[in-house]
Design a protein around this motif. Structure first.
Motif, PDB file in Angstrom:
ATOM      1  N   VAL A 125       0.842  -1.182   0.000  1.00 55.53           N
ATOM      2  CA  VAL A 125       0.000   0.000   0.000  1.00 55.53           C
ATOM      3  C   VAL A 125       0.885   1.243   0.000  1.00 55.53           C
ATOM      4  O   VAL A 125       1.872   1.322   0.737  1.00 55.53           O
ATOM      5  CB  VAL A 125      -0.968   0.006   1.207  1.00 55.53           C
ATOM      6  CG1 VAL A 125      -0.224  -0.088   2.523  1.00 55.53           C
ATOM      7  CG2 VAL A 125      -1.852   1.254   1.188  1.00 55.53           C
ATOM      8  N   TRP A 143       0.035   7.983   9.919  1.00 54.10           N
ATOM      9  CA  TRP A 143      -0.585   6.810   9.314  1.00 54.10           C
ATOM     10  C   TRP A 143      -0.418   5.596  10.212  1.00 54.10           C
ATOM     11  O   TRP A 143       0.567   5.492  10.945  1.00 54.10           O
ATOM     12  CB  TRP A 143       0.057   6.511   7.955  1.00 54.10           C
ATOM     13  CG  TRP A 143      -0.224   7.506   6.894  1.00 54.10           C
ATOM     14  CD1 TRP A 143       0.577   8.549   6.505  1.00 54.10           C
ATOM     15  CD2 TRP A 143      -1.381   7.566   6.064  1.00 54.10           C
ATOM     16  NE1 TRP A 143      -0.015   9.243   5.484  1.00 54.10           N
ATOM     17  CE2 TRP A 143      -1.227   8.666   5.190  1.00 54.10           C
ATOM     18  CE3 TRP A 143      -2.533   6.796   5.968  1.00 54.10           C
ATOM     19  CZ2 TRP A 143      -2.175   9.015   4.240  1.00 54.10           C
ATOM     20  CZ3 TRP A 143      -3.483   7.143   5.024  1.00 54.10           C
ATOM     21  CH2 TRP A 143      -3.298   8.234   4.167  1.00 54.10           C
ATOM     22  N   TRP A 147       0.306  -0.942  12.127  1.00 48.73           N
ATOM     23  CA  TRP A 147      -0.931  -1.727  12.084  1.00 48.73           C
ATOM     24  C   TRP A 147      -1.089  -2.414  10.731  1.00 48.73           C
ATOM     25  O   TRP A 147      -1.422  -3.598  10.644  1.00 48.73           O
ATOM     26  CB  TRP A 147      -2.111  -0.804  12.369  1.00 48.73           C
ATOM     27  CG  TRP A 147      -3.431  -1.484  12.546  1.00 48.73           C
ATOM     28  CD1 TRP A 147      -3.984  -1.909  13.718  1.00 48.73           C
ATOM     29  CD2 TRP A 147      -4.379  -1.801  11.512  1.00 48.73           C
ATOM     30  NE1 TRP A 147      -5.218  -2.476  13.489  1.00 48.73           N
ATOM     31  CE2 TRP A 147      -5.481  -2.426  12.145  1.00 48.73           C
ATOM     32  CE3 TRP A 147      -4.411  -1.627  10.142  1.00 48.73           C
ATOM     33  CZ2 TRP A 147      -6.594  -2.867  11.432  1.00 48.73           C
ATOM     34  CZ3 TRP A 147      -5.506  -2.074   9.431  1.00 48.73           C
ATOM     35  CH2 TRP A 147      -6.591  -2.682  10.081  1.00 48.73           C
ATOM     36  N   LEU A 148      -0.854  -1.684   9.664  1.00 57.04           N
ATOM     37  CA  LEU A 148      -0.961  -2.261   8.324  1.00 57.04           C
ATOM     38  C   LEU A 148       0.113  -3.323   8.100  1.00 57.04           C
ATOM     39  O   LEU A 148      -0.142  -4.375   7.510  1.00 57.04           O
ATOM     40  CB  LEU A 148      -0.849  -1.151   7.278  1.00 57.04           C
ATOM     41  CG  LEU A 148      -2.021  -0.171   7.219  1.00 57.04           C
ATOM     42  CD1 LEU A 148      -1.646   1.067   6.404  1.00 57.04           C
ATOM     43  CD2 LEU A 148      -3.259  -0.822   6.624  1.00 57.04           C
ATOM     44  N   ARG A 151      -0.579  -6.642   9.675  1.00 53.92           N
ATOM     45  CA  ARG A 151      -1.649  -7.390   9.021  1.00 53.92           C
ATOM     46  C   ARG A 151      -1.249  -7.892   7.645  1.00 53.92           C
ATOM     47  O   ARG A 151      -2.086  -8.266   6.841  1.00 53.92           O
ATOM     48  CB  ARG A 151      -2.920  -6.545   8.980  1.00 53.92           C
ATOM     49  CG  ARG A 151      -3.660  -6.645  10.299  1.00 53.92           C
ATOM     50  CD  ARG A 151      -4.398  -5.383  10.682  1.00 53.92           C
ATOM     51  NE  ARG A 151      -4.961  -5.555  12.029  1.00 53.92           N
ATOM     52  CZ  ARG A 151      -4.250  -5.388  13.149  1.00 53.92           C
ATOM     53  NH1 ARG A 151      -2.980  -5.042  13.088  1.00 53.92           N
ATOM     54  NH2 ARG A 151      -4.820  -5.562  14.335  1.00 53.92           N
ATOM     55  N   LEU A 153       0.806  -6.397   5.144  1.00 50.27           N
ATOM     56  CA  LEU A 153       1.080  -5.529   4.003  1.00 50.27           C
ATOM     57  C   LEU A 153       2.489  -4.959   4.071  1.00 50.27           C
ATOM     58  O   LEU A 153       2.976  -4.592   5.143  1.00 50.27           O
ATOM     59  CB  LEU A 153       0.091  -4.365   3.963  1.00 50.27           C
ATOM     60  CG  LEU A 153      -1.364  -4.670   3.589  1.00 50.27           C
ATOM     61  CD1 LEU A 153      -2.214  -3.433   3.791  1.00 50.27           C
ATOM     62  CD2 LEU A 153      -1.453  -5.155   2.160  1.00 50.27           C
ATOM     63  N   VAL A 155       4.436  -1.596   3.233  1.00 48.84           N
ATOM     64  CA  VAL A 155       3.931  -0.227   3.301  1.00 48.84           C
ATOM     65  C   VAL A 155       4.975   0.719   2.716  1.00 48.84           C
ATOM     66  O   VAL A 155       6.178   0.564   2.958  1.00 48.84           O
ATOM     67  CB  VAL A 155       3.610   0.183   4.752  1.00 48.84           C
ATOM     68  CG1 VAL A 155       3.097   1.624   4.814  1.00 48.84           C
ATOM     69  CG2 VAL A 155       2.585  -0.776   5.363  1.00 48.84           C
ATOM     70  N   SER A 307     -14.687  -2.032   3.390  1.00 44.49           N
ATOM     71  CA  SER A 307     -13.242  -2.118   3.512  1.00 44.49           C
ATOM     72  C   SER A 307     -12.645  -2.350   2.139  1.00 44.49           C
ATOM     73  O   SER A 307     -13.227  -3.037   1.308  1.00 44.49           O
ATOM     74  CB  SER A 307     -12.873  -3.283   4.423  1.00 44.49           C
ATOM     75  OG  SER A 307     -11.513  -3.603   4.282  1.00 44.49           O
ATOM     76  N   LEU A 316     -10.131  -0.420   9.280  1.00 40.67           N
ATOM     77  CA  LEU A 316      -8.972   0.409   9.542  1.00 40.67           C
ATOM     78  C   LEU A 316      -9.157   1.182  10.840  1.00 40.67           C
ATOM     79  O   LEU A 316     -10.257   1.570  11.180  1.00 40.67           O
ATOM     80  CB  LEU A 316      -8.775   1.411   8.397  1.00 40.67           C
ATOM     81  CG  LEU A 316      -8.469   0.817   7.031  1.00 40.67           C
ATOM     82  CD1 LEU A 316      -8.431   1.934   6.005  1.00 40.67           C
ATOM     83  CD2 LEU A 316      -7.152   0.083   7.058  1.00 40.67           C
TER      84      LEU A 316
END
Length: 366
Positions: A125, A143, A147-148, A151, A153, A155, A307, A316
């Motif tokens: 992302v 941002w 967290w992203l 999970r 991803l 980033v 989502s 999110l």
């Protein structure tokens, strides 16, 4: 908490931009023009961009650049943080502004900070900052990067033209009161973001999506019309540059003359508007709004409660809680419907919210 924090930052940045516009008005040659002269100048700019076939060739994709990679730090036991730099070999579309646009050497190098898993490439992302943003230390806190990442991803924090480390320390040249500079800025931003997306795909990322706030939200929506993103999530996105100028008091003359200037400026920026192209995001690549449920620009006021992962990841942080289907709209222990929370207007709203609705109906990216 993306919603409340982003909304506050967005309002502050918008106020700074408008305040600068008012202070610089007397010093600007364009601001000294009367209504008739302004309309004539804007008509010339419309003719510059309103050419057959230009919409399909205006945005360019650079050849594969050479990326310089610098390790920053470990990210827990599973990842690593790296800084990327690559040449942004951008050639302005309008020769008359090339000297001014290319004068800031810092902007000739594109930059991004990436957070990568060590075991294998993951879906990625791009998190695109807003006006006056782009400093990594700030963006890592603005941002939900960790967290992203946790999970699954990868980033990336790209830097928009003339922002953050691509700035010489002065106010960003882009966006500008000169519509040509603004169009050039979006054109370069798309070129650099495409190169970053290609880099991530080249590492093995099966899917690359984008999220952006304010100016970054506009850029996210624009890239979603040009690049096959897996999802696109604009937060509090700017949607109309002409509306922003109108609400900043940039037009002069009678109401009819101001309306004419607004329509002409809107036509000048049509070449970089995400509302003028079909969206290339799949139907499931829809967004979730922030917890506040508010939008602070002309787009995104009535977002779909979905989502971008459509059930493959939790909501999110900052997103609204999942609705209670059995007692929707009812407070605990009561039977009366909860009164709706009034929206709080801010800069560059369109009361009728047409841009959001059009973009939602056509592409479902907001």
């Amino acid at each position: 908490m993306i919603g409340p924090v982003a909304a506050a930052v967005d309002r502050a940045a918008s106020a700074v931009a408008l305040a600068r516009s008012r202070r610089s008005r007397r010093r600007s040659r364009a601001e000294s023009l009367g209504p008739a002269a302004r309309e004539e100048a804007l008509r010339q700019l419309v003719a510059l961009y309103d050419r057959p076939g230009l919409a399909d060739s205006f945005f360019v994709r650079a050849g594969p650049p050479r990326f310089d990679v610098r390790r920053v730090r470990r990210l827990g036991a599973a990842g690593e943080v790296r800084d990327l730099e690559w040449p942004s070999e951008y050639a302005p579309f309008v020769p008359d502004v090339a000297g001014r646009y290319l004068a800031r050497r810092e902007n000739r190098v594109a930059r991004a900070r990436v957070f990568l898993h060590r075991d294998a490439p993951r879906p990625a992302v791009l998190l695109i900052h807003g006006y006056l943003g782009g400093r990594y230390a700030v963006e890592e806190r603005a941002w939900p990067v960790r967290w992203l990442f946790e999970r699954g991803l990868d980033v990336a924090l790209p830097v928009l033209p003339f922002h953050g480390p691509r700035s010489d320390g002065s106010r960003p040249l882009f966006p500008s009161s000169d519509p040509r500079i603004t169009n050039e800025g979006f054109r370069q931003a798309v070129m650099d973001l495409r190169a970053l997306a290609d880099y991530l795909r080249g590492r093995g990322s099966r899917a690359v999506g984008a999220m952006g706030m304010s100016l970054g939200g506009y850029t996210t929506a624009l890239v979603a019309t040009l690049e096959p993103l897996a999802f696109a999530v604009p937060f509090i996105p700017l949607a109309s540059i002409a509306d922003f100028a109108r609400e900043g008091g940039r037009f002069v003359g009678t109401e009819a003359e101001r309306t004419a200037q607004h329509e002409l400026l809107d036509a000048v920026h049509r070449i970089v508007s995400p509302l003028t192209r079909p969206v290339r995001v799949p139907a499931r690549g829809t967004a979730r709004r922030g917890r506040t449920g508010r939008s602070h620009h002309a787009c995104g006021a009535r977002t779909q409660d979905r989502s971008p992962f459509r059930g493959r990841a939790p909501p999110l942080p900052g997103g609204p809680p999942a609705p209670d289907r059995s007692r929707r709209g009812l407070p605990r222990g009561g039977t009366q419907a909860r009164p709706p929370r009034p929206a709080r207007p801010s800069v560059a709203h369109r009361p009728e919210e047409e841009p959001c609705c059009r973009l939602l109906r056509r592409g479902r990216i907001i």
